[in-house]
Design an enzyme around this catalytic site. Structure first.
Site, PDB file in Angstrom:
ATOM      1  N   ASP A 189       0.118 -27.591  -3.520  1.00 16.80           N
ATOM      2  CA  ASP A 189      -0.694 -28.754  -3.903  1.00 16.80           C
ATOM      3  C   ASP A 189       0.187 -29.991  -3.746  1.00 16.80           C
ATOM      4  O   ASP A 189       1.272 -29.920  -3.167  1.00 16.80           O
ATOM      5  CB  ASP A 189      -1.177 -28.568  -5.356  1.00 16.80           C
ATOM      6  CG  ASP A 189      -2.555 -29.190  -5.550  1.00 16.80           C
ATOM      7  OD1 ASP A 189      -2.700 -30.364  -5.166  1.00 16.80           O
ATOM      8  OD2 ASP A 189      -3.455 -28.505  -6.068  1.00 16.80           O
ATOM      9  N   ASP A 205      20.836 -32.673  -6.803  1.00 11.28           N
ATOM     10  CA  ASP A 205      22.029 -32.745  -5.959  1.00 11.28           C
ATOM     11  C   ASP A 205      21.587 -32.764  -4.511  1.00 11.28           C
ATOM     12  O   ASP A 205      20.562 -32.159  -4.172  1.00 11.28           O
ATOM     13  CB  ASP A 205      22.917 -31.508  -6.173  1.00 11.28           C
ATOM     14  CG  ASP A 205      24.047 -31.789  -7.127  1.00 11.28           C
ATOM     15  OD1 ASP A 205      24.772 -32.762  -6.870  1.00 11.28           O
ATOM     16  OD2 ASP A 205      24.178 -31.049  -8.113  1.00 11.28           O
ATOM     17  N   GLY A 222       8.910 -28.921  -1.715  1.00 13.54           N
ATOM     18  CA  GLY A 222      10.011 -29.621  -1.059  1.00 13.54           C
ATOM     19  C   GLY A 222       9.521 -30.634  -0.054  1.00 13.54           C
ATOM     20  O   GLY A 222       8.317 -30.853   0.113  1.00 13.54           O
ATOM     21  N   LYS A 225       8.923 -37.164   8.816  1.00 14.72           N
ATOM     22  CA  LYS A 225       8.757 -35.791   8.318  1.00 14.72           C
ATOM     23  C   LYS A 225       8.791 -34.803   9.476  1.00 14.72           C
ATOM     24  O   LYS A 225       8.350 -35.124  10.582  1.00 14.72           O
ATOM     25  CB  LYS A 225       7.404 -35.647   7.601  1.00 14.72           C
ATOM     26  CG  LYS A 225       7.461 -36.037   6.142  1.00 14.72           C
ATOM     27  CD  LYS A 225       6.132 -35.881   5.472  1.00 14.72           C
ATOM     28  CE  LYS A 225       5.890 -34.469   5.006  1.00 14.72           C
ATOM     29  NZ  LYS A 225       4.855 -34.395   3.972  1.00 14.72           N
ATOM     30  N   ASP A 247      30.375 -28.317 -14.721  1.00 18.83           N
ATOM     31  CA  ASP A 247      30.783 -27.732 -13.438  1.00 18.83           C
ATOM     32  C   ASP A 247      31.617 -28.758 -12.692  1.00 18.83           C
ATOM     33  O   ASP A 247      31.320 -29.952 -12.699  1.00 18.83           O
ATOM     34  CB  ASP A 247      29.590 -27.231 -12.620  1.00 18.83           C
ATOM     35  CG  ASP A 247      28.581 -28.300 -12.280  1.00 18.83           C
ATOM     36  OD1 ASP A 247      28.466 -29.281 -13.051  1.00 18.83           O
ATOM     37  OD2 ASP A 247      27.923 -28.165 -11.247  1.00 18.83           O
ATOM     38  N   CYS A 305       7.066 -41.861   6.444  1.00 20.32           N
ATOM     39  CA  CYS A 305       6.457 -40.536   6.542  1.00 20.32           C
ATOM     40  C   CYS A 305       6.532 -40.000   7.959  1.00 20.32           C
ATOM     41  O   CYS A 305       6.444 -38.795   8.186  1.00 20.32           O
ATOM     42  CB  CYS A 305       5.013 -40.581   6.073  1.00 20.32           C
ATOM     43  SG  CYS A 305       4.938 -40.635   4.296  1.00 20.32           S
TER      44      CYS A 305
END
Ligand SMILES: Cc1cc2nc3c(=O)[nH]c(=O)nc-3n(C[C@H](O)[C@H](O)[C@H](O)COP(=O)(O)OP(=O)(O)OC[C@H]3O[C@@H](n4cnc5c(N)ncnc54)[C@H](O)[C@@H]3O)c2cc1C
Length: 757
Positions: free
Chosen positions: A453, A471, A544, A424, A632, A421
């Site tokens: 949240d 992806d 994200g 980040k 694709d 973490c």
């Protein structure tokens, strides 16, 4: 691309790829400054070298002889290349406003955008005359003048307004070329006539009497009618009106008179001269703002005003580069004094030229050969790029002038970074970057970015099924905004290929360590590009995770809805159907060639343009034309994805190699052996090809293995729908769509694919 080991401490942004900035890029390539990031913003990828432009028009040079490839040069210099147009400068917040992307922040900015024709003062000029500046647009117009002449019967009159060196040279070059074109087509060249208009009594007013005399003679001998003391007051369709009220008919009117500064400079607060050019001091810093530099035609050196000529722009390149480097290090800048006299070699179109320097003038075919040698040598410096110097400094600030807080961040950026973490990106940086984004909101997103949240909560409409895909990839270009757009488009491709509607996406990104302000901007630029594409697709960004890493990377977990009965799956192919591909292939080889300086800028432009085309409408169209099988084309290449379809469908397939649409330049780079690092893994699938020995020598053979980023859709449609489907896809903007083969019954052979050569 930027080295991932060096944090970015300062941004120098170059606006315009003019004659001075190409020198700056070359200088920084040879003398890299770690910690300093260079960004070039230019609306052209290939910038013309004005000295050779008349030779190009006369037909002595090809396009690439007279253009500098800015995409390649920027890559060579380790600079980011943003193909865009600057339209404003916010000096308070140190940001450049662009036509097609978020603002670009700078620490130092330099402007080298050339001049703009001042046509507004002459009624009708903007509508009915062709300005020679900007030269890139003139290039396109020149092609249409050639076409106009070709389709024209009877006399054809060309009028050129402005008889300075540019106007005279252009007139003679055009006349030479157009006559030649007519002769080549067996048509009468004498139906062409040329008229040169000048408000002053002299042609070439800034050159000496000997030079003027030479040109008066040449113009007379070549039958060009010169109208001196004739001010053009207005222009109508196919005619010029002079101050004395005379009308002169003309089929083409070219505008080569005094130009001025771009209009947007008027809002920058920078001091401008009476023509709108930026006033700069001897250090090439603007008189108003020491962090804004300018050079070339757009700059007027307050203490040393000179004629607007490419030669001065070229000469300013080196002092400009040195002063930018000194400024970023906080060192005193050095003054530059341009030469008073300069050598002009003015051509007459027929491989003959006149030399002019101060009071000296002489002419001959040898002068043209001399000019040709000088010009080619100049272009070699930008088109044949030498090896770069190595960085040797250990100092994390790299000599860049930093304040205390920035110096601390620089040390921390190169120090050991935490994993887990701890990797980040800081929450302040992240929220500042993300707060500027405006992802769309949807009623079926119960918890998303609007009410952040621990996780997003989304609703699935009754009767619909949810489609998930993920992806992720490293940046393959130095433009975070465009990279963000491509990454999002690529990620949505899987949803569309199934026939799904995109609903929501979460992003996962890594950004290189660096000063907070730089990291924040990269996150913002990248996510702004991504959100634009997601919003367009009706897909809400709902969350994200952004971490620090060595390289910029971005991916999405995307969700969509589908009616379970309408899924287009890989296993839905039926024998007798036709194979359709909606986009050209070749992105893998082209982006392998780009960092090796082996791809032309326009090839990269075309590849990016194709990668930004969404597959959404294509999928709908294929579905409407009866397709039950679609995918694709991405990392495994065309063949890999085709085999993924034939296997579960229990069919074989034939591919017509010659029909596969290919991006410009891809055949060239692939056949020179420049291939994606994923290619060898994809090539293992050659065992699926029945007639490999026969197909291997076909120029498109390597491209069936080429991994694609944001590639098109490969689908099978019923044969009776195929032609209509291709027509519909083309009408939707998938202009390269092609029928590339057919689905056949599964045969006895173990290899399911036949490549028709
Ligand atoms: C026919 C002709 C022949 C000439 N021959 C000669 C010659 O032989 N010798 C000579 O010394 N001079 C010559 N000149 C003059 C010469 O063209 C200019 O002096 C020279 O091009 C100026 O160079 P520059 O670097 O200032 O700008 P330019 O060469 O005009 O380059 C400007 C660049 O900036 C880009 N740009 C512009 N606006 C923006 C924006 N807003 N955002 C991003 N990018 C932007 C443009 O696309 C372009 O790439 C000739 C001129 C003409 C018309």
């Amino acid at each position: 691309m930027e080295s991932p080991d060096q944090p970015v401490l300062r941004d120098i942004v170059l606006i315009g790829g003019g004659h001075s900035h190409v020198g700056v890029l070359r200088h920084f390539a040879m003398n890299p400054m770690p910690g300093v990031r260079l960004t070039l913003i230019c609306r052209d990828t290939h910038t013309p070298y004005s000295g050779m432009l008349p030779g190009y028009i006369a037909g002595h040079y090809g396009y690439d002889d007279v253009h500098i490839d800015l995409s390649k040069l920027a890559e060579f210099a380790g600079a980011r290349f943003y193909r865009d147009e600057a339209v404003g400068l916010d000096r308070t917040n140190k940001r450049i406003q662009c036509r097609g992307r978020p603002d670009v922040p700078y620490d130092l900015v330099s402007i080298n955008i050339g001049s703009t024709p001042q046509m507004q003062s002459v009624t009708g000029a903007a509508d009915h005359a062709v300005p020679v500046k900007p030269i890139h647009r003139f290039n396109h117009r020149w092609e249409s003048i050639l076409a106009h002449l070709e389709g024209h019967e009877g006399p054809f009159r060309v009028a050129v307004v402005g008889a300075g060196a540019g106007g005279v040279e252009l007139t003679l070059a055009m006349q030479y070329r157009l006559r030649k074109e007519l002769v080549a087509r067996g048509r009468d060249p004498d139906r062409l006539s040329f008229h040169l208009f000048n408000s002053s009594p002299q042609i070439l007013p800034t050159h000496n009497a000997t030079v003027r005399q030479h040109f008066r003679r040449v113009l007379r001998e070549r039958g060009v009618e010169v109208h001196t003391n004739t001010r053009v007051e207005s222009i109508e369709q196919r005619s010029l009106v002079t101050a004395s009220g005379d009308h002169h008919e003309a089929d083409e009117i070219l505008w080569v008179t005094q130009a001025g500064g771009a209009e947007w400079l008027g809002n920058t607060g920078l001091a401008l001269d009476e023509h709108g050019f930026i006033l700069v001091g001897d250090t090439l810093q603007t008189e108003t703002d020491p962090e804004v530099f300018a050079a070339g035609d757009i700059a007027t050196m307050a203490n040393h005003p000179r004629e607007k000529a490419g030669v001065f722009a070229v000469r300013q390149g080196k002092p400009l580069a040195r002063n930018l480097a000194r400024a970023v290090r906080g060192k005193a800048l050095k003054p530059y004094r341009p030469q008073k006299q300069w050598l002009a070699l003015i051509s007459t179109g027929d491989q003959y030229a006149v030399a002019s320097r101060g009071p000296i003038g002489f002419a001959g075919a040898w002068v043209w050969r001399w000019k040709d040698w000088i010009d080619r040598r100049f272009m070699e410096k930008f088109n044949e790029l030498p090896a770069m110097a190595e960085d040797s400094t250990e100092d994390p600030s790299h000599g860049v002038a930093l304040n205390k807080e920035e110096a601390q961040q620089a040390i921390s950026a190169v120090a050991m970074r935490c994993g887990g973490c701890g990797a980040k990106v800081g929450s302040t940086v992240l929220s500042r970057a993300l707060n500027q984004l405006q992802p769309i909101e949807r009623d079926d997103i119960l918890v998303g970015l609007h009410a952040p949240d621990d996780a997003a909560v989304v609703k699935v409409p009754p009767g619909m099924a949810m489609v998930h895909t993920v992806d992720f990839f490293r940046a393959f270009l130095d433009d975070p905004y465009v990279f963000g757009q491509v990454a999002a488009n690529h990620s949505l491709g899987d949803l569309f290929a199934m026939g799904a509607e995109a609903q929501s996406a979460t992003a996962v990104a890594t950004v290189p360590y660096g000063l907070e302000s730089k990291t924040e901007d990269v996150v913002y630029q990248m996510m702004a590009g991504a959100v634009e594409v997601l919003n367009d697709a009706g897909c809400a960004l709902v969350g994200g995770h952004t971490g620090e890493g060595r390289e910029l990377a971005l991916g999405f977990a995307a969700n969509g809805f589908i009616d379970p009965d309408t899924v287009m799956s890989k296993g839905g192919m039926r024998a007798g159907e036709v194979l359709i591909l909606t986009k050209p292939v070749g992105t893998g080889t082209l982006f392998a060639a780009h960092p090796r300086l082996s791809a032309r800028g326009r090839w990269i432009d075309a590849a990016l343009e194709s990668m930004l085309v969404s597959n959404r409408l294509a999928a709908q169209c294929l579905h409407e034309h009866g397709s039950k099988a679609c995918t694709d084309v991405t990392g495994f290449g065309l063949l890999g994805h085709l085999v993924e379809m034939t296997r579960p469908s229990g069919v074989d397939a034939e591919l017509d190699l010659g029909s596969i649409p290919v991006l410009p330049g891809a055949e060239e780079t692939a056949n020179s052996g420049i291939l994606s690092s994923l290619q060898p893994a994809n090539v293992r699938l050659r065992r699926a090809i029945r007639n490999q020995e026969e197909a291997v020598s076909h120029p498109r053979y390597p491209l069936v293995f080429d991994p694609q980023t944001a590639g098109g859709l490969l689908a099978s449609v019923p044969a009776d729908q195929a032609e209509a489907c291709v027509r519909a896809l083309k009408a939707l903007g998938y202009t390269e769509t092609a029928i590339i083969g057919r689905v056949t019954e599964q045969g006895e052979a173990l290899e399911p694919i036949v490549l028709n050569t």
